[in-house]
Design an enzyme around this catalytic site. Sequence first.
Site, PDB file in Angstrom:
ATOM      1  N   GLY A  23       0.819  -1.010  -0.382  1.00  0.00           N
ATOM      2  CA  GLY A  23      -0.111   0.145  -0.203  1.00  0.00           C
ATOM      3  C   GLY A  23       0.739   0.887   0.088  1.00  0.00           C
ATOM      4  O   GLY A  23       0.370   1.975  -0.830  1.00  0.00           O
ATOM      5  N   CYS A 392     -15.501  11.006  17.947  1.00  0.00           N
ATOM      6  CA  CYS A 392     -16.416  10.590  17.447  1.00  0.00           C
ATOM      7  C   CYS A 392     -17.146   9.981  18.801  1.00  0.00           C
ATOM      8  O   CYS A 392     -17.763   9.891  20.031  1.00  0.00           O
ATOM      9  CB  CYS A 392     -17.069   9.208  16.524  1.00  0.00           C
ATOM     10  SG  CYS A 392     -18.170   9.058  15.908  1.00  0.00           S
ATOM     11  N   GLN A 396     -18.861  11.684  22.175  1.00  0.00           N
ATOM     12  CA  GLN A 396     -20.263  11.018  22.879  1.00  0.00           C
ATOM     13  C   GLN A 396     -19.713  10.904  24.528  1.00  0.00           C
ATOM     14  O   GLN A 396     -20.309  11.462  25.290  1.00  0.00           O
ATOM     15  CB  GLN A 396     -20.416   9.741  21.952  1.00  0.00           C
ATOM     16  CG  GLN A 396     -21.229  10.668  20.775  1.00  0.00           C
ATOM     17  CD  GLN A 396     -21.143   8.489  20.080  1.00  0.00           C
ATOM     18  OE1 GLN A 396     -21.113   7.687  20.557  1.00  0.00           O
ATOM     19  NE2 GLN A 396     -21.697   9.138  18.700  1.00  0.00           N
ATOM     20  N   HIS A 523     -14.878  12.546  12.503  1.00  0.00           N
ATOM     21  CA  HIS A 523     -13.032  11.681  11.883  1.00  0.00           C
ATOM     22  C   HIS A 523     -12.405  12.958  11.786  1.00  0.00           C
ATOM     23  O   HIS A 523     -12.457  12.331  10.266  1.00  0.00           O
ATOM     24  CB  HIS A 523     -13.317  10.063  11.419  1.00  0.00           C
ATOM     25  CG  HIS A 523     -14.159   9.644  12.389  1.00  0.00           C
ATOM     26  ND1 HIS A 523     -13.800   8.914  13.521  1.00  0.00           N
ATOM     27  CD2 HIS A 523     -15.218   8.925  12.188  1.00  0.00           C
ATOM     28  CE1 HIS A 523     -14.408   8.160  13.766  1.00  0.00           C
ATOM     29  NE2 HIS A 523     -15.818   8.235  13.596  1.00  0.00           N
ATOM     30  N   GLU A 525      -9.402  12.811  11.841  1.00  0.00           N
ATOM     31  CA  GLU A 525      -8.228  11.984  11.535  1.00  0.00           C
ATOM     32  C   GLU A 525      -7.649  11.867   9.672  1.00  0.00           C
ATOM     33  O   GLU A 525      -7.036  11.618   8.990  1.00  0.00           O
ATOM     34  CB  GLU A 525      -8.011  11.068  12.615  1.00  0.00           C
ATOM     35  CG  GLU A 525      -8.736   9.580  11.592  1.00  0.00           C
ATOM     36  CD  GLU A 525     -10.364  10.388  12.839  1.00  0.00           C
ATOM     37  OE1 GLU A 525     -10.397  11.089  13.254  1.00  0.00           O
ATOM     38  OE2 GLU A 525     -10.427   8.848  13.744  1.00  0.00           O
TER      39      GLU A 525
HETATM   40  N1  GLN Z   1     -20.277   3.753  18.027  1.00  0.00           N
HETATM   41  C1  GLN Z   1     -20.674   5.307  18.140  1.00  0.00           C
HETATM   42  C2  GLN Z   1     -21.785   4.848  17.557  1.00  0.00           C
HETATM   43  O1  GLN Z   1     -21.943   4.271  16.641  1.00  0.00           O
HETATM   44  C3  GLN Z   1     -19.589   5.954  17.822  1.00  0.00           C
HETATM   45  C4  GLN Z   1     -19.308   5.332  16.214  1.00  0.00           C
HETATM   46  C5  GLN Z   1     -17.471   6.171  15.923  1.00  0.00           C
HETATM   47  O2  GLN Z   1     -16.611   6.166  16.825  1.00  0.00           O
HETATM   48  N2  GLN Z   1     -17.062   5.628  15.214  1.00  0.00           N
HETATM   49  O3  GLN Z   1     -22.469   5.942  17.184  1.00  0.00           O
END
Ligand code: GLN
Length: 551
Positions: A23, A392, A396, A523, A525
């Site tokens: 890659g 993400c 949360q 995300h 990143e």
């Molecule tokens: N599990 C969480 C959701 O589905 C966060 C997903 C993640 O971190 N990509 O919303």
Amino acid sequence: MSKTKQHKYIFVIGGVMSGVGKGIATSSIGAILQSKGFKVNLMKIDPYLNVDAGTMNPTEHGEVFVLNSGLETDQDMGNYERFLNRDLSPSDYMTSGMVYKAVIERERSLGYKGKFVEAIPHVTDEIRERIMQASSTSGSDISVIEIGGTIGDFQNELFIEAARVLKLKNPDDVIFILVSYLPVPGTIGEMKTRPTQNAIRQVNSYGVQPDIIIARGPQALDHKRKEKIALSCSVPVEHVISAPDIETIYEVPVNFEKDNLSGILLNALRLRAIKKDGLAPWKKLVSRIKSLKDEVHIGIIGKYFDTGDFVLSDAYLSVIEAVKHSAYALGKKPIMTWINSKDFESGDKDASLLSQFDGVVVPGGFGESGIEGKIKAIKYVRENKIPYFGLCYGMQLATVEYARHVAGLKDANTTEINPKTAHPVIDIMPEQKKHMEEGKYGATMRLGSYPAHLKKGTIASEAYGQDIISERHRHRYEVNPDYIAQIEKAGLVFSGRSPNGVLMEIAELPKSVHPFFLGTQFHPELQSRPLAPHPLFTAFIKASLERSKRK
Ligand code: GLN
């Protein structure tokens, strides 16, 4: 489709074994051709039957890389985007599952007009069509196509066959590169060419002759071995490229050019360079990386590490690279430490160990395991003013932690963990509920690029320097709109929201309260590049450096 006349195709196939950097070799070929003035698209073919990479377990498969379009792909696509410094399109990715699905659906709608439908030629035609389609969608001059797996695998034979036919139809426009591996057995300390010779025999048995051999190995290839490989593999000696292990993957394009790879490629493809030396930014980056002295220490709290006795960080590849890009840009050497969140839960480790770091990241994830450990960690870094960046799930869980310990919502949780919680501060998005009830897991998350509006005067808006951003997503849960007012009243600021104001995209604490406590529902990143680091990662590393000065 007759675009193939001028369009050029380079197929990259792997010999001997997997995991030797095919890659990165493909990405680097893209970078050096681009540096000569060509428009390049890089394409990954994954031979598995999954229709995309979205349903695969990250411990087994590594990171799932999401494109702007929302397609869930292999982590190599991330390398491609990072090395090309541009976005790729869904047509640049293909799996066996995708190909078979299209062929079977065409058969079901009488698309083959009553004929037998067979692997050859129907599946191979579909593969060829897709390769050609990707080249026209991208408007590129050259396509570099990496065929996943290793030569001799049963699974990738049809792809090699499709490539062979493409070459047969366009003999001047298609070349093959074999990325091989030359081991140095510890007992004798000598580099062995035999596995490569065997790999060539196997490639030849498919009717394919590689034009160039990239010889990966722990050391550089000496001239004697280059000659040996050239002779036994029927290629000119200068077509054997030495690709030893090196300090940073970003040096690979520069290293390839030491063996004049772009010159050899262009010659083989009957092309002339459009631009002279476009590699200057890469050379600058590499010399910067090599001269770094001061360190920045980042702790990354994850859970997708354990495969037997080995610790694999592949599941967080883009996070690692994004930390590197920003640290490099700020002239620091990033030292990343992996912490398994399950250790905080079992009591094996205490969250206070986090005080040794300049900054802490909680990346994305799914499901229950390790979650309370992550929440413990987040509480510790919040209370001890250690820079925190949540991606993400990390955003949360920061919201859950804040709701529990500051907003007074004692057993607040995400319904992903506890569907019966009294305070579902993170809850499943309404349209997701339906997918889950119907058992539709593939490609149904909230995926790909969506815009967000930033609140003025926040860390986020300062970092981006703009009001509207676009970032890539992959989630099913969101901050529950019913709790936004209450949580904000307790001090957490939602500094990024979807244009209609319903979805919370960024949560942060004011700088007056904490030097850097920020989480993103998206995300970031996935959009960080070595030559264009992500502004939020840079802001996080900057805050971490401030802490390292104070420590
Ligand atoms: N599990 C969480 C959701 O589905 C966060 C997903 C993640 O971190 N990509 O919303």
